[in-house]
Design a protein around this motif. Sequence first.
Motif, mmCIF file in Angstrom:
data_model
loop_
_atom_site.group_PDB
_atom_site.id
_atom_site.type_symbol
_atom_site.label_atom_id
_atom_site.label_comp_id
_atom_site.label_asym_id
_atom_site.label_seq_id
_atom_site.Cartn_x
_atom_site.Cartn_y
_atom_site.Cartn_z
ATOM 1 N N LEU A 154 0.903 -1.338 -0.206
ATOM 2 C CA LEU A 154 0.067 -0.009 -0.042
ATOM 3 C C LEU A 154 0.652 1.326 0.003
ATOM 4 N N GLY A 155 0.398 2.041 -0.689
ATOM 5 C CA GLY A 155 1.258 3.410 -0.815
ATOM 6 C C GLY A 155 0.602 4.257 0.287
ATOM 7 N N GLU A 156 1.257 5.698 0.333
ATOM 8 C CA GLU A 156 0.867 6.550 1.319
ATOM 9 C C GLU A 156 -0.777 7.122 1.291
ATOM 10 N N GLY A 157 -1.514 6.813 2.280
ATOM 11 C CA GLY A 157 -3.040 7.023 2.060
ATOM 12 C C GLY A 157 -3.899 6.186 1.471
ATOM 13 N N GLU A 158 -3.125 5.166 0.779
ATOM 14 C CA GLU A 158 -3.954 4.149 -0.035
ATOM 15 C C GLU A 158 -4.702 3.284 0.774
ATOM 16 N N LEU A 159 -5.796 3.093 0.717
ATOM 17 C CA LEU A 159 -6.855 2.127 1.399
ATOM 18 C C LEU A 159 -7.177 1.032 0.508
ATOM 19 N N ILE A 160 -7.765 -0.133 1.122
ATOM 20 C CA ILE A 160 -7.957 -1.310 0.676
ATOM 21 C C ILE A 160 -9.496 -1.175 0.734
ATOM 22 N N THR A 161 -10.057 -1.537 -0.493
ATOM 23 C CA THR A 161 -11.325 -1.513 -0.735
ATOM 24 C C THR A 161 -12.164 -2.604 -0.740
ATOM 25 N N SER A 162 -11.445 -3.686 -1.343
ATOM 26 C CA SER A 162 -12.141 -5.041 -1.234
ATOM 27 C C SER A 162 -10.972 -6.107 -1.505
ATOM 28 N N VAL A 163 -11.338 -7.553 -1.448
ATOM 29 C CA VAL A 163 -10.504 -8.776 -1.574
ATOM 30 C C VAL A 163 -11.203 -9.543 -2.360
ATOM 31 N N ASP A 164 -10.619 -9.998 -3.307
ATOM 32 C CA ASP A 164 -11.313 -11.248 -4.114
ATOM 33 C C ASP A 164 -10.695 -12.469 -3.866
ATOM 34 N N PHE A 165 -11.458 -13.335 -3.433
ATOM 35 C CA PHE A 165 -10.804 -14.735 -3.026
ATOM 36 C C PHE A 165 -11.156 -15.811 -4.150
ATOM 37 N N PRO A 166 -10.300 -16.362 -4.830
ATOM 38 C CA PRO A 166 -10.679 -17.561 -5.536
ATOM 39 C C PRO A 166 -11.237 -18.649 -5.050
ATOM 40 N N VAL A 167 -12.007 -19.194 -5.557
ATOM 41 C CA VAL A 167 -12.546 -20.389 -4.757
ATOM 42 C C VAL A 167 -11.798 -21.783 -5.024
ATOM 43 N N PRO A 168 -11.268 -22.415 -4.113
ATOM 44 C CA PRO A 168 -10.437 -23.412 -4.257
ATOM 45 C C PRO A 168 -11.350 -24.907 -4.111
ATOM 46 N N GLU A 169 -10.618 -25.953 -4.637
ATOM 47 C CA GLU A 169 -11.119 -27.238 -4.695
ATOM 48 C C GLU A 169 -11.529 -27.467 -3.247
ATOM 49 N N LYS A 170 -10.412 -27.536 -2.449
ATOM 50 C CA LYS A 170 -10.568 -27.661 -0.940
ATOM 51 C C LYS A 170 -9.410 -26.788 -0.148
ATOM 52 N N ALA A 171 -9.593 -26.752 0.986
ATOM 53 C CA ALA A 171 -8.738 -25.808 1.770
ATOM 54 C C ALA A 171 -8.918 -25.953 3.291
ATOM 55 N N ALA A 172 -8.072 -25.691 4.073
ATOM 56 C CA ALA A 172 -7.971 -25.621 5.470
ATOM 57 C C ALA A 172 -7.030 -24.851 6.136
ATOM 58 N N TYR A 173 -7.432 -24.242 7.313
ATOM 59 C CA TYR A 173 -6.389 -23.423 8.125
ATOM 60 C C TYR A 173 -6.286 -24.121 9.456
ATOM 61 N N MET A 174 -4.791 -24.228 9.895
ATOM 62 C CA MET A 174 -4.698 -24.789 11.234
ATOM 63 C C MET A 174 -3.864 -23.693 11.917
ATOM 64 N N LYS A 175 -4.247 -23.376 13.186
ATOM 65 C CA LYS A 175 -3.551 -22.458 13.610
ATOM 66 C C LYS A 175 -3.281 -23.001 15.186
ATOM 67 N N PHE A 176 -1.909 -22.786 15.372
ATOM 68 C CA PHE A 176 -1.491 -23.232 16.860
ATOM 69 C C PHE A 176 -1.341 -21.674 17.503
ATOM 70 N N VAL A 177 -2.223 -21.524 18.638
ATOM 71 C CA VAL A 177 -2.138 -20.357 19.231
ATOM 72 C C VAL A 177 -1.382 -20.142 20.334
ATOM 73 N N GLN A 178 -0.568 -18.726 20.018
ATOM 74 C CA GLN A 178 0.207 -18.392 21.289
ATOM 75 C C GLN A 178 -0.642 -18.558 22.868
ATOM 76 N N PRO A 179 -0.146 -18.826 23.404
ATOM 77 C CA PRO A 179 -0.949 -19.226 24.926
ATOM 78 C C PRO A 179 -1.539 -17.722 25.529
ATOM 79 N N ALA A 180 -0.556 -16.934 25.518
ATOM 80 C CA ALA A 180 -1.268 -15.372 26.258
ATOM 81 C C ALA A 180 -2.082 -14.824 25.299
ATOM 82 N N SER A 181 -1.785 -14.299 24.031
ATOM 83 C CA SER A 181 -2.434 -13.556 23.036
ATOM 84 C C SER A 181 -3.470 -14.219 22.588
ATOM 85 N N ARG A 182 -3.204 -15.570 22.085
ATOM 86 C CA ARG A 182 -4.089 -16.459 21.288
ATOM 87 C C ARG A 182 -3.988 -15.899 19.759
ATOM 88 N N PHE A 183 -3.183 -15.142 19.338
ATOM 89 C CA PHE A 183 -2.544 -14.864 18.056
ATOM 90 C C PHE A 183 -2.058 -16.143 17.503
#
Lengths: 265, 789
Positions: A154-183
Amino acid sequence: MYAFDYARPASLAEAIEAMKDEDAKALAGGQTLIPTLKQRLASPTTLVDLNGIAEIKGICLKDGMVAIGAGTRHAEVADSADVQRLIPALAHLAAHIGDPQVRNRGTLGGSLANNDPSACYPAAVLGLGATVHTSAGRAIAADDYFQGMFETALGEGELITSVDFPVPEKAAYMKFVQPASRFALTGVFVAKFLGAVRVAVTGASESGVFRWPEAEKALSANFSAGALDGVALGADGMIGDLHGTPEYRAHLAGVMARRAVTAAG
Amino acid sequence: MPKDHGIGASSKRREDVRFLTGKGQYTDDINRPGQAFCYFLRSNVAHGTITSLDVSAARDAKGVVGVFTSKDLEGLGGIPCGWEVTDKDGAPMKEPKHPILAEGKVRHVGDPIVAIIADSLAAGRDAAELVELEIDELPAVVDMREAIKGGTVLHDVAPDNICYDWEFVAENKAAVDEAIRNAHHVTTLELVNNRLVPNAMEPRAAVGEYDAGRDEYTLWTTSQNPHVIRLLMGAFVLSIPEHKLRVVAPDVGGGFGSKIYHYAEEAFITWVSKRVGRPVKWNADRSEAFMSDAHGRDHVTKVELAMDQEGNFLALRSSTLANMGAYLSTFAPCIPTWLHGTLLAGNYKTPLIFTNVKAVFTNTVPVDAYRGAGRPEATYQLERTIDKAAREMGIDPVELRRRNFVKPDQYPYQTPVAVIYDTGNYDATLDKALELADVRGFAERKADSAARGKLRGLGIANYIEACGIAPSSLVGALGARAGLYEAATVRVNPTGNVSVFTGSHSHGQGHETTFAQVVADMLGCEEANVDIVHGDTSRIPFGMGTYGSRSLAVGGSAIVKSVEKIITKAKKIAAHLLEASEADITFANGQFTVAGTDKAIDWGSVALTAYVPHKYPIDDVEPGLEETSFYDPANFTYPAGTYVCEVEVDPDTGVVEVQSFVAADDFGNVVNPMIVEGQVHGGLAQGIGQAILEGCSYDENGQLLSASYMDYAMPRAADLPMFVVDHSCNTPCTHNPLGVKGCGEAGAIGSPPAIVNAVIDALSAHGVTHIDMPLTPRRVWEAIRAARN
């Protein structure tokens, strides 16, 4: 918090105008910016609140892709019937960011503009090969958008307006959380498209979210957890802190990738 | 049928109505006319010399009422320490001054340097940025093992950074050494009891106000013991006599020990309210709490346990480095000594025990009592060492413990570490816990976990604690600079309802409910007719407050004594009204009756007569119905129990999940089972937090790495299993009138070793023998990897 002026534009055009002040800051969901302001770690002259701009909100289908407005909150993505049907992994990811308070305030655009190295959304955007549209009329491929920890195209002052997500055949997200922040201490997004697999890792690297080519290659040949046997991520460049050494994060990326492949089915 | 009223009933917590409907009055809810706000500028370095400090620009800033440094506080005392421990050579501990604001040197991140009083907090913070402060940074020392080598010195009075070097029981030393030399087997374990940040839900706060017309000060503060604060602050810091100083601890949102102590901020707020002629408020934000509330635990210990061939314990030798932080907090010296060394017998008949404790100054936040205080550290080292010994000896860990138990026929039991256990039954709680945990079915559950790729472990820990603190003569001999009795005034009002004024302080424990149950039970009245008043030195008698699971055992006993006096006096009045002999009067269910007759008079009539003494035995009895008692306990109480838990470890990630947790506690008699169960749940949550989540961490420069919830992991509901809590094995305390022992700390004491023992059990097949707490995924994974390699 230091004093600042407050603007609440009703349109993208007004927002673009307000952002011309080089010390202005855009306020989306405020889940990072507001705590930062409270701790006096930022002192914008003007806070440009994007929450009144209808045109950057909402979810629609466009050319076979799922288009999500930058101002759409995590809870809306999680609850969207279209997202759940077409990219359930994305709905699941959104449903597990932070806690209900965060999900009902935080936005897709805010998360991507901030590009926290431990955020979840960058993994989906990069893993799905999404396209980021901006107020400057640019369409930025995910591979070009993320440029390091808290760094974006992003440039100076540039804002995101939208995001286009392609549709996959299959997908998954696995998150290992940090114990304190849960990020995400380490999170892996795996997406299988016709003929190609993309693997994006968040939380682990000092350079922010990244693609894992060796895993992609192995999974493109054989989309199974077993295909990742012997595929290991090096610890160089991984984050080391209280919660995980670089070696631990690199190891977790492998574990999470295998689990994501299994979850994707 | 469970009781629905009085002692033994699970009466609903009456205080929760106001807490849950936003009607509580916490310190920050108190706002005084003309109130100003205080902001403390704190050190951002761990150790350094203040070379330059110019506050003139801050003084001139908009909205600023006053700016203060240590130079403005000349003539005031430092923050006092309430306990003196004597060195092994007979010398008193090193007691460096703890100034209100830093005097020339800063010694930990968070050390307050400048205080700014302003019309608003924002103005105060703005002005703080105008303070010109230069600190010549000195090397910091955080690791106690480094600190005792000297080199970097915090206080000139302690050139090796050692506050005291304490031995206990000194006379046992030679015999312990010999027993260890000659033993069949000695199990050795080195371990760390991790530093914790207390994290009460309500951060500390203070509001000070000075009434120039009456020359009186009032301090509202987040305290567990307002009279103790009044005494320490008035007598040692500000030189304000008690009758001119009122300290109020209103509703307080949790303490866990961290609000026992007298803190610099509340002394300053009290003093400055007169100086600026306005009420002044300070409320810590969470970041300030992390770097200024007294922390807990932080011991590094080596334990050696000597056994004969059968596993009988012959001797225990333990040496500990105990972190004091940068200054001595109010009760810091006694935690690793008298609340720790005296518990090293545990539930066992080990005949010879010797411990050496060195208390160490480091460039960290001061450390003091935190839920359990010394007893968790003693329990952890014992129960971990016994588990390791069982493995080394090839004896079942349950059997090894049972074999060494003090048995029910041995009470009163004189331990080799001074204390005398009055009663207990450790076999009973052990049996009950094993039964409730379905230990017989463990093998099947372990196989089921293995089928899912998980490692399952079973952990057991016994604990004993010394509560009901404490006999004054005993603690006086051990160095306490205060008595530890409790006080209660019971006032029967003219129409028969009752106001109880207690020196105990409730900051979550439910005293307003429990104490009312006791009084209502004794007087045969409705609980609703009894009100419990606490927390305001202008209303309550001089009492010592709440900590060490003492409120019911000591404070409750004082109430019982007063109610007994009330009943005795009321009987005299009733006898006069009924024209009977006092000896013939019986009192039950709120009625006075003449034995063997149908003549009776109710409670309300007697109460009214006491205040309207027209027909009254005025020659024998004074009017009124109000009694005050001070109860000084004859001994500590000794709650004990057995905890059994199961964990599942994910070997791929190191994640530990607590699958089940059984707590079989002997708390003696129980007044309110629901509140006791809640206390156990809270204690277990904190103990499990210590075991797997919470770890306060400094870097080598003394920067606090775990300075917020982003890095300091508190237990969440999802981290905890459903608890199974049992109190059926109770042996009532033999020396207090209620037969109660105390339940506030047990959960936090017994659970860490149970959890760690379970994790080590799960990992034993991989060759892991010990991991230091907290058992975070990273540490567990690294331990597995190290053992495999």
